[in-house]
Design a protein around this motif. Structure first.
Motif, PDB file in Angstrom:
ATOM      1  N   LYS A   1     -13.489  40.338  39.069  1.00 54.70           N
ATOM      2  CA  LYS A   1     -14.193  41.202  38.321  1.00 54.70           C
ATOM      3  C   LYS A   1     -14.678  42.524  38.815  1.00 54.70           C
ATOM      4  O   LYS A   1     -14.422  43.705  38.032  1.00 54.70           O
ATOM      5  N   VAL A   2     -15.070  42.588  40.013  1.00 54.34           N
ATOM      6  CA  VAL A   2     -15.691  43.699  40.646  1.00 54.34           C
ATOM      7  C   VAL A   2     -14.555  44.606  41.421  1.00 54.34           C
ATOM      8  O   VAL A   2     -14.674  45.780  41.473  1.00 54.34           O
ATOM      9  N   LYS A   3     -13.274  43.900  41.643  1.00 56.55           N
ATOM     10  CA  LYS A   3     -12.219  44.791  42.252  1.00 56.55           C
ATOM     11  C   LYS A   3     -12.632  45.876  43.282  1.00 56.55           C
ATOM     12  O   LYS A   3     -13.198  45.611  44.404  1.00 56.55           O
ATOM     13  N   SER A   4     -12.543  46.840  42.869  1.00 56.41           N
ATOM     14  CA  SER A   4     -12.920  48.247  43.888  1.00 56.41           C
ATOM     15  C   SER A   4     -14.274  48.550  43.831  1.00 56.41           C
ATOM     16  O   SER A   4     -14.625  49.387  44.483  1.00 56.41           O
ATOM     17  N   LEU A   5     -15.066  47.980  42.897  1.00 60.13           N
ATOM     18  CA  LEU A   5     -16.529  48.401  42.626  1.00 60.13           C
ATOM     19  C   LEU A   5     -17.163  48.121  43.813  1.00 60.13           C
ATOM     20  O   LEU A   5     -17.066  46.949  44.219  1.00 60.13           O
ATOM     21  N   ALA A   6     -18.263  49.050  44.457  1.00 52.58           N
ATOM     22  CA  ALA A   6     -18.928  48.436  45.476  1.00 52.58           C
ATOM     23  C   ALA A   6     -20.053  48.020  44.960  1.00 52.58           C
ATOM     24  O   ALA A   6     -20.844  48.721  44.250  1.00 52.58           O
ATOM     25  N   ILE A   7     -20.351  46.761  45.289  1.00 52.95           N
ATOM     26  CA  ILE A   7     -21.611  46.031  44.509  1.00 52.95           C
ATOM     27  C   ILE A   7     -22.385  45.958  45.920  1.00 52.95           C
ATOM     28  O   ILE A   7     -22.302  45.387  46.986  1.00 52.95           O
ATOM     29  N   GLU A   8     -23.868  46.205  45.528  1.00 50.21           N
ATOM     30  CA  GLU A   8     -24.792  45.954  46.635  1.00 50.21           C
ATOM     31  C   GLU A   8     -25.320  44.763  46.320  1.00 50.21           C
ATOM     32  O   GLU A   8     -25.784  44.201  45.423  1.00 50.21           O
ATOM     33  N   GLU A   9     -25.375  43.843  47.543  1.00 57.92           N
ATOM     34  CA  GLU A   9     -25.605  42.342  47.366  1.00 57.92           C
ATOM     35  C   GLU A   9     -27.252  42.351  47.783  1.00 57.92           C
ATOM     36  O   GLU A   9     -27.820  43.084  48.419  1.00 57.92           O
ATOM     37  N   PRO A  10     -27.956  41.152  47.030  1.00 54.53           N
ATOM     38  CA  PRO A  10     -29.113  40.911  47.512  1.00 54.53           C
ATOM     39  C   PRO A  10     -29.603  40.766  48.895  1.00 54.53           C
ATOM     40  O   PRO A  10     -28.725  40.133  49.565  1.00 54.53           O
ATOM     41  N   ILE A  11     -30.690  40.923  49.350  1.00 49.60           N
ATOM     42  CA  ILE A  11     -30.967  40.584  50.816  1.00 49.60           C
ATOM     43  C   ILE A  11     -31.685  39.248  50.708  1.00 49.60           C
ATOM     44  O   ILE A  11     -31.686  38.532  51.907  1.00 49.60           O
ATOM     45  N   LYS A  12     -31.749  38.484  49.478  1.00 51.54           N
ATOM     46  CA  LYS A  12     -32.271  37.191  49.556  1.00 51.54           C
ATOM     47  C   LYS A  12     -31.828  36.539  47.882  1.00 51.54           C
ATOM     48  O   LYS A  12     -31.950  37.180  47.193  1.00 51.54           O
ATOM     49  N   SER A  13     -31.303  35.368  47.828  1.00 55.07           N
ATOM     50  CA  SER A  13     -31.038  34.756  46.715  1.00 55.07           C
ATOM     51  C   SER A  13     -31.471  33.326  46.687  1.00 55.07           C
ATOM     52  O   SER A  13     -31.532  32.697  47.842  1.00 55.07           O
TER      53      SER A  13
ATOM     54  N   ARG B   1     -45.046  32.785  48.042  1.00 53.86           N
ATOM     55  CA  ARG B   1     -44.006  32.543  49.161  1.00 53.86           C
ATOM     56  C   ARG B   1     -44.173  34.061  50.094  1.00 53.86           C
ATOM     57  O   ARG B   1     -44.354  34.895  49.690  1.00 53.86           O
ATOM     58  N   VAL B   2     -44.103  33.745  51.457  1.00 56.80           N
ATOM     59  CA  VAL B   2     -44.282  34.753  52.344  1.00 56.80           C
ATOM     60  C   VAL B   2     -42.679  34.985  52.830  1.00 56.80           C
ATOM     61  O   VAL B   2     -42.401  34.350  53.578  1.00 56.80           O
ATOM     62  N   LEU B   3     -42.193  36.243  52.658  1.00 53.02           N
ATOM     63  CA  LEU B   3     -40.584  36.365  52.935  1.00 53.02           C
ATOM     64  C   LEU B   3     -41.114  37.461  54.182  1.00 53.02           C
ATOM     65  O   LEU B   3     -41.131  38.783  54.056  1.00 53.02           O
ATOM     66  N   THR B   4     -40.676  36.804  55.377  1.00 49.17           N
ATOM     67  CA  THR B   4     -40.712  37.640  56.722  1.00 49.17           C
ATOM     68  C   THR B   4     -39.447  38.631  56.914  1.00 49.17           C
ATOM     69  O   THR B   4     -38.205  38.161  56.684  1.00 49.17           O
ATOM     70  N   LEU B   5     -39.980  39.961  56.955  1.00 45.84           N
ATOM     71  CA  LEU B   5     -38.904  41.148  57.023  1.00 45.84           C
ATOM     72  C   LEU B   5     -38.417  41.378  58.460  1.00 45.84           C
ATOM     73  O   LEU B   5     -39.329  41.083  59.373  1.00 45.84           O
ATOM     74  N   SER B   6     -37.203  41.663  58.627  1.00 44.47           N
ATOM     75  CA  SER B   6     -36.904  42.171  60.000  1.00 44.47           C
ATOM     76  C   SER B   6     -37.350  43.401  60.202  1.00 44.47           C
ATOM     77  O   SER B   6     -38.064  43.844  59.354  1.00 44.47           O
ATOM     78  N   ASP B   7     -37.631  43.737  61.818  1.00 46.33           N
ATOM     79  CA  ASP B   7     -38.301  45.085  62.069  1.00 46.33           C
ATOM     80  C   ASP B   7     -37.755  46.241  61.251  1.00 46.33           C
ATOM     81  O   ASP B   7     -38.665  47.117  60.707  1.00 46.33           O
ATOM     82  N   ASP B   8     -36.513  46.497  60.680  1.00 50.60           N
ATOM     83  CA  ASP B   8     -36.150  47.512  60.131  1.00 50.60           C
ATOM     84  C   ASP B   8     -36.425  47.243  58.361  1.00 50.60           C
ATOM     85  O   ASP B   8     -35.907  48.251  57.707  1.00 50.60           O
ATOM     86  N   GLY B   9     -36.682  46.215  58.286  1.00 48.57           N
ATOM     87  CA  GLY B   9     -36.976  45.819  56.825  1.00 48.57           C
ATOM     88  C   GLY B   9     -35.873  45.535  55.989  1.00 48.57           C
ATOM     89  O   GLY B   9     -35.964  45.603  54.738  1.00 48.57           O
ATOM     90  N   ARG B  10     -34.511  45.499  56.575  1.00 53.48           N
ATOM     91  CA  ARG B  10     -33.491  45.475  55.859  1.00 53.48           C
ATOM     92  C   ARG B  10     -33.109  43.875  55.433  1.00 53.48           C
ATOM     93  O   ARG B  10     -32.170  43.731  54.783  1.00 53.48           O
TER      94      ARG B  10
END
Ligand code: HEC
Length: 506
Positions: A272-284, A320-329
């Motif tokens: 479906k997305v073929k060449s579209l650039a899709i930004e994926e979640p950082i958590k699911s 829920r407490v979601l711990t982030l990496s130092d750069d927040g990404r």
């Protein structure tokens, strides 16, 4: 009385008045202590008997928690005295199920007019709308000077929404897709988007698309939005039957809905997305947890939680407490608190001193078993403490997926939020599975419903408002186990389904 005495009496009165206003904080009994690695936190009930508080904001001038209730009220909880004051009621709010007065953001600069931004649903004739309003927020007294900044299509579901204001004075509004499949991928529609506005509602000159509010797109129904002290914007979002998400928002990115759920991981999605650039979640999350409000925690007060996202969940009934990496990404850790203890949790806010306020949502459209309690809904506070009070709670780490052979665990993970643990459903919204003709009836027709879902049907002359999502992402063994579970529980006595190949039905 001698003049001297009058003077002393007067001072005493002034001091007395002063101490009432600035007085020390009223202490409430601690319900629980929470033992973290090193710190101890105390949990207290700060306000009770509320009606679905939807968004919490910190009012630093009044040292208070300003909150919206879904029916249209704006109230303020004074942090010291614990008194709750009605500030105003928004006149044209249309409240039904998930619709009503939803997200808000308080803008409170030094020496300038303060504003309260509100997002709510309204109805005109048979059309539903989502609105973004700005009111003048007066430190004392009611709201004034309402200005409608935007009005976009709404629906009986998927109206979002949250609002946040960035340090560079831009308003971000997270809108729902109004349960309409074409909106989220259409960059000219304002639904299923993160919109970016100036404080007065105009389009910022530096928006990524010239003369457009659209900042990012491809969203279904966002329920949380927060700006970290590092300047990163995060959202929480409801998936359909699978893949609830946390996203890190960047300009011009496409977050995929409805082409993609969660990461681009199935062959169908890739096609479906073929060449579209899709930004994926950082958590699911699958099974879904129904994530709601999020708040960035950047304080040193609770060192274990510094640089994390706090997330309230509805279906999963937890904080829920979601711990982030130092750069927040990235999200590098996850802990769960209060699961099934306080009920559905809707919104959370962190204060400059490191205190955390969050609220229950047990009087909303989908109460879970045992709720609402007499005191619901409640605003709770979590604060660092130097002593522990029983009972002491510990954070838990998420469990792994339920096993394919455990019918009850699978049912709890995928079906309970709608059909309930006892299979009784919810009047006019979710049908009972207990004594259902379909559940006790022909195997193929039943498996078809579990695999592909259904909506808009009439069952025993009742038309249900909810939608049954499909569960075709589960394995054959899981589908058979769940289906057999509902056939022999809740007073049902149907025969066991033996065949394990569902190929012809998929
Ligand atoms: C998000 C809510 C939701 C979830 C989750 C959900 N259902 Fe449903 N279910 C519904 C709704 C709403 C209907 C009725 C749809 C209609 O009337 O067209 C329904 C209908 C059904 C029916 C038909 C009942 C009848 O009497 O005709 C069955 C069977 C069923 N669901 C089984 C399940 C199973 C098994 C699961 C878990 C794997 C599940 N459902 C998860 C909402 C849900």
């Amino acid at each position: 009385m001698k003049p001297q005495n009058i003077y002393i009496g007067f001072t005493t009165i002034i001091l007395f008045l002063f101490s009432c206003r600035q007085g020390s904080e009223k202490e409430l009994p601690v319900m629980n202590s929470i033992q973290l690695e090193n710190s101890i936190l105390s949990l207290t009930k700060e306000a009770t008997n509320l009606n679905v508080p939807w968004d919490l904001q910190y009012d630093r001038i009044n040292d208070a928690i300003l909150f919206s209730e879904i029916g249209g009220a704006i109230r303020r909880l004074d942090i010291k005295s614990k008194q709750v004051l009605l500030i105003d009621s928004i006149p044209d709010v249309y409240q039904q199920r998930t619709l009503g007065l939803l997200g808000m953001a308080l803008y409170q600069p030094e020496n300038e007019q303060a504003y309260l931004y509100l997002s709510y649903t309204s109805k005109k004739d048979s059309s539903i709308f989502s609105n973004l309003y700005r009111y003048n927020y007066n430190p004392t007294g009611r709201l004034s000077n309402p200005v409608q900044l935007l009005q976009i299509p709404g629906n009986t579901g998927h109206n979002g929404s949250r609002i946040v204001i960035s340090p560079d004075k831009k308003v971000y509004w997270a809108t729902g897709d109004a349960a309409t499949d074409t909106y989220a991928q259409d960059s000219t529609s304002l639904n299923g988007k993160i919109l970016r506005l100036n404080l007065d509602g105009s389009i910022p000159k530096d928006n990524p698309i010239a003369n457009s509010y659209v900042y990012a797109w491809g969203f279904r129904n966002m329920q949380g939005l927060t700006y970290s002290t590092e300047g990163i914007l995060y959202t929480s979002e409801h998936g359909d039957a699978i893949e609830d998400e946390i996203n890190l928002i960047l300009p011009l990115k496409n977050y995929g809905w409805p082409l993609v759920e969660g990461t681009v991981d199935t062959d169908e999605e890739k096609a479906k997305v073929k060449s579209l650039a899709i930004e994926e979640p950082i958590k699911s999350w699958t099974p879904v947890i129904a994530p709601a409000g999020i708040a960035y925690y950047g304080s040193d007060a609770i060192p274990e939680w510094k640089n994390s996202l706090l997330l309230t969940t509805l279906k999963n009934q937890s904080l829920r407490v979601l711990t982030l990496s130092d750069d927040g990404r990235d999200i590098i850790g996850e802990q769960i608190l209060f699961q099934n203890i306080l009920g559905r949790l809707r919104s959370v806010v962190t204060l400059p001193n490191g205190d955390i306020y969050f609220c229950s949502s047990n009087r909303d459209w989908n109460p879970q078993k045992g709720f609402p309690t007499q005191e619901d809904d409640v605003i709770y506070r979590l604060r660092i403490s130097d002593k522990a009070y029983a009972p002491i709670l510990h954070a838990q780490i998420p469990q792994t997926q339920p096993e394919a052979k455990d019918g009850q665990a699978l049912y709890e993970a995928y079906c309970t939020s709608c059909h309930k643990s006892d299979g009784e459903g919810l009047t006019n919204t979710f049908p009972p599975l207990a004594n259902s003709k379909t559940v006790n009836g022909e195997e193929k027709a039943l498996l078809q419903i579990v695999l592909h879902g259904m909506q808009g049907k009439t069952i025993e002359s009742i038309k249900y408002e909810g939608v049954m999502p499909g569960f075709s992402f589960l394995t054959d063994a899981e589908i058979i186990t769940i289906t057999n579970y509902i056939r022999i529980n809740f007073g049902n006595h149907a025969s066991e389904i033996k065949s394990t190949s569902l190929k012809s039905l998929r």
